[in-house]
Write a protein that holds these residues in place. Structure first.
Motif, PDB file in Angstrom:
ATOM      1  N   VAL A  26     -22.094 -42.624  17.186  1.00 19.52           N
ATOM      2  CA  VAL A  26     -20.988 -41.480  17.623  1.00 19.52           C
ATOM      3  C   VAL A  26     -19.904 -41.877  16.733  1.00 19.52           C
ATOM      4  N   LEU A  27     -19.251 -42.995  16.336  1.00 19.01           N
ATOM      5  CA  LEU A  27     -18.234 -43.072  15.426  1.00 19.01           C
ATOM      6  C   LEU A  27     -18.737 -42.578  14.047  1.00 19.01           C
ATOM      7  N   GLY A  28     -19.984 -42.843  13.751  1.00 18.98           N
ATOM      8  CA  GLY A  28     -20.478 -42.256  12.548  1.00 18.98           C
ATOM      9  C   GLY A  28     -20.230 -40.616  12.340  1.00 18.98           C
ATOM     10  N   PHE A  29     -20.599 -39.980  13.670  1.00 12.51           N
ATOM     11  CA  PHE A  29     -20.175 -38.659  13.679  1.00 12.51           C
ATOM     12  C   PHE A  29     -18.759 -38.384  13.251  1.00 12.51           C
ATOM     13  N   VAL A  30     -17.985 -39.040  13.840  1.00 14.92           N
ATOM     14  CA  VAL A  30     -16.647 -38.852  13.512  1.00 14.92           C
ATOM     15  C   VAL A  30     -16.254 -39.202  12.128  1.00 14.92           C
ATOM     16  N   ARG A  31     -16.901 -40.039  11.183  1.00 16.42           N
ATOM     17  CA  ARG A  31     -16.649 -40.460   9.984  1.00 16.42           C
ATOM     18  C   ARG A  31     -17.066 -39.246   9.076  1.00 16.42           C
ATOM     19  N   ASP A  32     -18.400 -38.673   9.585  1.00 17.32           N
ATOM     20  CA  ASP A  32     -19.009 -37.578   8.822  1.00 17.32           C
ATOM     21  C   ASP A  32     -18.084 -36.285   9.066  1.00 17.32           C
ATOM     22  N   VAL A  33     -17.534 -36.160  10.248  1.00 15.80           N
ATOM     23  CA  VAL A  33     -16.675 -34.978  10.533  1.00 15.80           C
ATOM     24  C   VAL A  33     -15.648 -35.105   9.644  1.00 15.80           C
ATOM     25  N   LEU A  34     -14.713 -36.025   9.517  1.00 16.73           N
ATOM     26  CA  LEU A  34     -13.842 -36.210   8.386  1.00 16.73           C
ATOM     27  C   LEU A  34     -14.328 -35.991   6.997  1.00 16.73           C
ATOM     28  N   LEU A  35     -15.555 -36.504   6.607  1.00 16.54           N
ATOM     29  CA  LEU A  35     -15.983 -36.417   5.397  1.00 16.54           C
ATOM     30  C   LEU A  35     -16.231 -34.943   5.029  1.00 16.54           C
ATOM     31  N   ALA A  36     -17.015 -34.153   5.985  1.00 20.45           N
ATOM     32  CA  ALA A  36     -17.094 -32.801   5.840  1.00 20.45           C
ATOM     33  C   ALA A  36     -15.786 -32.012   5.730  1.00 20.45           C
ATOM     34  N   LEU A 171     -18.306 -50.915  10.465  1.00 22.39           N
ATOM     35  CA  LEU A 171     -18.374 -49.907   9.373  1.00 22.39           C
ATOM     36  C   LEU A 171     -17.707 -48.788   9.567  1.00 22.39           C
ATOM     37  N   ASN A 172     -18.119 -48.005  10.689  1.00 22.94           N
ATOM     38  CA  ASN A 172     -17.480 -46.573  10.981  1.00 22.94           C
ATOM     39  C   ASN A 172     -16.052 -46.687  11.354  1.00 22.94           C
ATOM     40  N   VAL A 173     -15.680 -47.742  12.048  1.00 23.14           N
ATOM     41  CA  VAL A 173     -14.136 -47.828  12.339  1.00 23.14           C
ATOM     42  C   VAL A 173     -13.385 -47.905  11.138  1.00 23.14           C
ATOM     43  N   ILE A 174     -13.710 -48.818   9.991  1.00 20.20           N
ATOM     44  CA  ILE A 174     -13.012 -49.264   8.798  1.00 20.20           C
ATOM     45  C   ILE A 174     -12.814 -47.904   8.176  1.00 20.20           C
ATOM     46  N   LEU A 175     -14.288 -47.160   7.774  1.00 19.87           N
ATOM     47  CA  LEU A 175     -14.215 -45.999   7.010  1.00 19.87           C
ATOM     48  C   LEU A 175     -13.501 -44.677   7.607  1.00 19.87           C
ATOM     49  N   PHE A 271     -30.914 -31.497  -7.743  1.00 17.22           N
ATOM     50  CA  PHE A 271     -30.996 -30.329  -8.557  1.00 17.22           C
ATOM     51  C   PHE A 271     -30.788 -29.323  -7.901  1.00 17.22           C
ATOM     52  N   PHE A 272     -30.065 -29.134  -6.693  1.00 17.01           N
ATOM     53  CA  PHE A 272     -29.490 -28.181  -6.135  1.00 17.01           C
ATOM     54  C   PHE A 272     -28.121 -28.610  -5.343  1.00 17.01           C
ATOM     55  N   ASP A 273     -27.262 -27.553  -6.144  1.00 23.13           N
ATOM     56  CA  ASP A 273     -25.598 -28.016  -5.711  1.00 23.13           C
ATOM     57  C   ASP A 273     -25.564 -27.806  -4.117  1.00 23.13           C
ATOM     58  N   GLY A 274     -24.799 -29.021  -3.713  1.00 20.52           N
ATOM     59  CA  GLY A 274     -24.415 -29.044  -2.294  1.00 20.52           C
ATOM     60  C   GLY A 274     -25.649 -29.629  -1.517  1.00 20.52           C
ATOM     61  N   ALA A 275     -27.030 -29.723  -2.110  1.00 18.97           N
ATOM     62  CA  ALA A 275     -28.100 -30.016  -1.146  1.00 18.97           C
ATOM     63  C   ALA A 275     -28.054 -31.621  -0.864  1.00 18.97           C
ATOM     64  N   ILE A 276     -27.509 -32.662  -1.660  1.00 16.40           N
ATOM     65  CA  ILE A 276     -27.346 -34.096  -1.205  1.00 16.40           C
ATOM     66  C   ILE A 276     -26.496 -34.120  -0.011  1.00 16.40           C
ATOM     67  N   ALA A 277     -25.176 -33.322   0.065  1.00 19.86           N
ATOM     68  CA  ALA A 277     -24.561 -33.237   1.363  1.00 19.86           C
ATOM     69  C   ALA A 277     -25.483 -32.486   2.728  1.00 19.86           C
ATOM     70  N   TRP A 278     -25.977 -31.744   2.351  1.00 17.29           N
ATOM     71  CA  TRP A 278     -26.742 -30.927   3.367  1.00 17.29           C
ATOM     72  C   TRP A 278     -27.751 -31.820   3.999  1.00 17.29           C
ATOM     73  N   LEU A 279     -28.435 -32.469   3.192  1.00 16.88           N
ATOM     74  CA  LEU A 279     -29.547 -33.362   3.633  1.00 16.88           C
ATOM     75  C   LEU A 279     -28.756 -34.439   4.451  1.00 16.88           C
ATOM     76  N   ALA A 280     -27.708 -35.015   3.802  1.00 16.16           N
ATOM     77  CA  ALA A 280     -27.167 -36.158   4.480  1.00 16.16           C
ATOM     78  C   ALA A 280     -26.541 -36.008   5.848  1.00 16.16           C
ATOM     79  N   PHE A 281     -25.900 -34.917   6.025  1.00 16.05           N
ATOM     80  CA  PHE A 281     -25.433 -34.675   7.323  1.00 16.05           C
ATOM     81  C   PHE A 281     -26.511 -34.252   8.246  1.00 16.05           C
ATOM     82  N   ALA A 282     -27.461 -33.536   7.925  1.00 15.21           N
ATOM     83  CA  ALA A 282     -28.904 -33.264   8.703  1.00 15.21           C
ATOM     84  C   ALA A 282     -29.343 -34.679   9.126  1.00 15.21           C
ATOM     85  N   ASP A 283     -29.310 -35.497   8.128  1.00 14.76           N
ATOM     86  CA  ASP A 283     -29.875 -36.798   8.168  1.00 14.76           C
ATOM     87  C   ASP A 283     -29.283 -37.818   9.477  1.00 14.76           C
ATOM     88  N   ARG A 284     -27.685 -37.462   9.311  1.00 17.69           N
ATOM     89  CA  ARG A 284     -26.919 -38.096  10.284  1.00 17.69           C
ATOM     90  C   ARG A 284     -27.394 -37.529  11.813  1.00 17.69           C
TER      91      ARG A 284
END
Length: 530
Positions: A26-36, A171-175, A271-284
């Motif tokens: 859940v804290l990881g979601f908060v972290r990724d919401v901020l990242l996004a 980890l997530n609290v500190i990030l 090799f696809f612009d933005g795909a690293i982030a799309w796959l990472a957030f989907a992975d989360r």
């Protein structure tokens, strides 16, 4: 301890790990919401995600995967006989620490090549230099978090799950704190001429290192209190360490198969612009149920199976395996259906703001749908692999993983050529089911302990039926609340209603058709009493 109390202890351990893992996710979601929101799918986001994936990948290989899958059965046996477990833990700690120090120093020298191995599509643009610089800093994390994983294995094997499960929350609290602090300072100091995303990137990479130190310190303190104050010393290749190395070597691939398959996905995505982030957030998103259910059961089930096999308790082992699978599927199947039915709603509400555009939302939702297809297979792998590891058999899962990796690479590359970045997710899910099928076939020679009992087999189709009814409910509600889901402020409330009604529908229908009983959950929440 009686058999019912042993089962309650297993379930309690699962719940302890699961609850803390849920808190971390859940804290990881908060972290990724901020990242996004602050970084979107831009160069800094992709560079950081690749850099951070490097220590995490090696952690899976050398600590939580290969090393611990070999360490836990050997340590559990010594606990069972009360012969030399403290010394063995100390020797393993020193051996792993020595290996990690050498690995960290080597990584500093070859970091550009490691980045290319992860994301060769970065070569020639700003992402490559950023990922290389970030990678050199965050790789130090692997040293501390891997030693923390070994200490966690000691605590888990002795039945102390809470602190080890709680440590990753740091980890997530500190990030989250790092992102917030960077934004606050950047917004209030006009003299800073560094763009906001680059400024946040600096704080993130050093936050990762601080988090590794914090996790290690917490579990070391708990391990010392438990009677295992492990300390640095000159490494010694004792007979126990030699055996540990022999058993661990082939499982480097087997236990880290998910990470290896994700590596293929990252390489394609670069090799696809933005795909690293799309796959990472989907992975989360799909890692939430995988982490809470699959990893929690794997952490608790492996020591329990190892002890039962040592005591030649076949019936108890079968009961432990079946109840673990039953709990896992009761939670995984509805999670899978949910991710497939309302992916756009989830991504839009969680990540769709700031620098994360509508196109980012659509692409991430598509990836989640495909990943969800493989989710049950990922969780079942976590349940079946301990059957092999508890017997000190890491060679068989290694061979299975080689096959799954080949399938993943072939499917992902072919599908990427035909369909674009989503081919990476397709390959991952197909490989997960191949790995599951191979593990199921391989367990047939293990006898009764490796079979699922009648209760599990009769309840599984009922869980599927209840999940399908829940899926239809989610689909209908998402249509009814579509306008509310598009309104800032109210969309969180609308999503909460959809999720709660869906959950109530699943549990109500599941209870009516006999997929589970309310007493099952009541017993699961009880604490064991010796």
């Amino acid at each position: 301890m009686s058999e019912p109390l042993k089962s309650i202890k297993l379930v309690t351990g699962f719940l302890t790990v699961g609850v803390w893992t849920l808190a971390s996710r859940v804290l990881g979601f908060v972290r990724d919401v901020l990242l996004a929101a602050f970084l979107g799918s831009g160069a800094v986001a992709e560079a950081f995600l690749i850099a951070f994936s490097l220590p995490n990948m090696f952690r899976r290989f050398f600590a939580e995967g290969a090393f611990n899958s070999a360490f836990v059965p050997l340590f559990s046996k010594k606990l069972q006989t009360n012969e030399g477990q403290e010394r063995f833990a100390q020797e393993a700690f020193v051996a792993l620490g020595s290996l990690l120090i050498l690995l960290t120093l080597l990584a500093q020298l070859v970091m550009p090549w490691l980045v290319l191995a992860m994301a060769s599509g970065f070569f020639g643009d700003e992402r490559f230099e950023l990922a290389t610089n970030y990678g050199r800093i965050v790789f130090v994390y692997v040293l501390f978090v891997s030693l923390a994983a070994l200490l966690s294995a000691v605590l888990n094997a002795t039945g102390r799950f809470a602190v080890a499960a709680a440590a990753p929350v740091a980890l997530n609290v500190i990030l989250i704190g790092a992102i917030s602090l960077a934004f606050f300072i950047h917004s209030n100091q006009a003299t800073i001429d560094v763009p906001l995303d680059r400024y946040i990137g600096r704080y993130l990479v050093w936050g990762v290192v601080a988090a590794g130190i914090a996790q290690f310190g917490l579990v070391w303190w708990a391990s010392a209190k438990a009677g295992y104050p492990l300390r640095p010393e000159i490494p010694r290749l004792s007979p126990d360490v030699r055996r540990l190395v022999v058993i661990a070597a082939p499982s480097i691939l087997a236990a880290g198969v998910v990470q290896i398959n994700l590596l293929v996905g990252r390489q394609i995505g670069s090799f696809f612009d933005g795909a690293i982030a799309w796959l990472a957030f989907a992975d989360r998103l799909y890692q939430l149920p995988l982490g809470v259910i699959g990893i929690a059961i794997g952490v608790v089930l492996l020591p329990d199976l190892a002890r039962r096999l040592q005591a030649e308790d076949g019936a108890g082992g079968r009961a432990a395996l079946s109840r673990a699978a039953e709990i896992a599927m009761a939670l995984t199947i509805p999670a899978t259906i949910s991710l497939m039915v309302i992916p756009s709603e989830l991504v839009s509400v969680l990540f769709g703001r700031g620098a994360f555009s509508d196109n980012d939302v659509t692409a991430t939702a598509l990836a989640i749908t495909v990943y969800a297809v493989g989710l049950p297979a990922f969780v079942l792998q976590k349940i079946l692999q301990p059957l092999y590891f508890a017997r000190e058999d890491t060679r068989t899962p290694f061979l299975f993983a080689v096959v799954a990796m080949a399938v993943n690479a072939l499917v992902a590359i072919l599908m990427a050529y035909m369909l674009g970045f989503i081919g990476a997710a397709i390959g991952t899910s197909v490989a997960a089911w191949v790995m599951f099928w191979l593990l199921m076939r391989g367990r047939r020679v293990m006898g009764t302990v490796a079979t699922f009992d009648h209760q599990f087999q009769s309840r599984l189709p009922r869980m599927i039926f209840a999940s399908v009814v829940m899926g239809a409910t989610l689909y209908g509600l998402s249509g009814l609340l579509a306008s509310t889901l598009a309104v800032d402020g109210w969309r969180w409330f609308a999503l909460l209603i959809i999720v709660l009604v869906g959950a109530l529908t699943y549990f109500a229908v599941g209870w009516l058709v006999g997929a589970f009983k309310l007493t099952d959950f009541k017993r699961a929440l009880q604490r064991e009493r010796d």
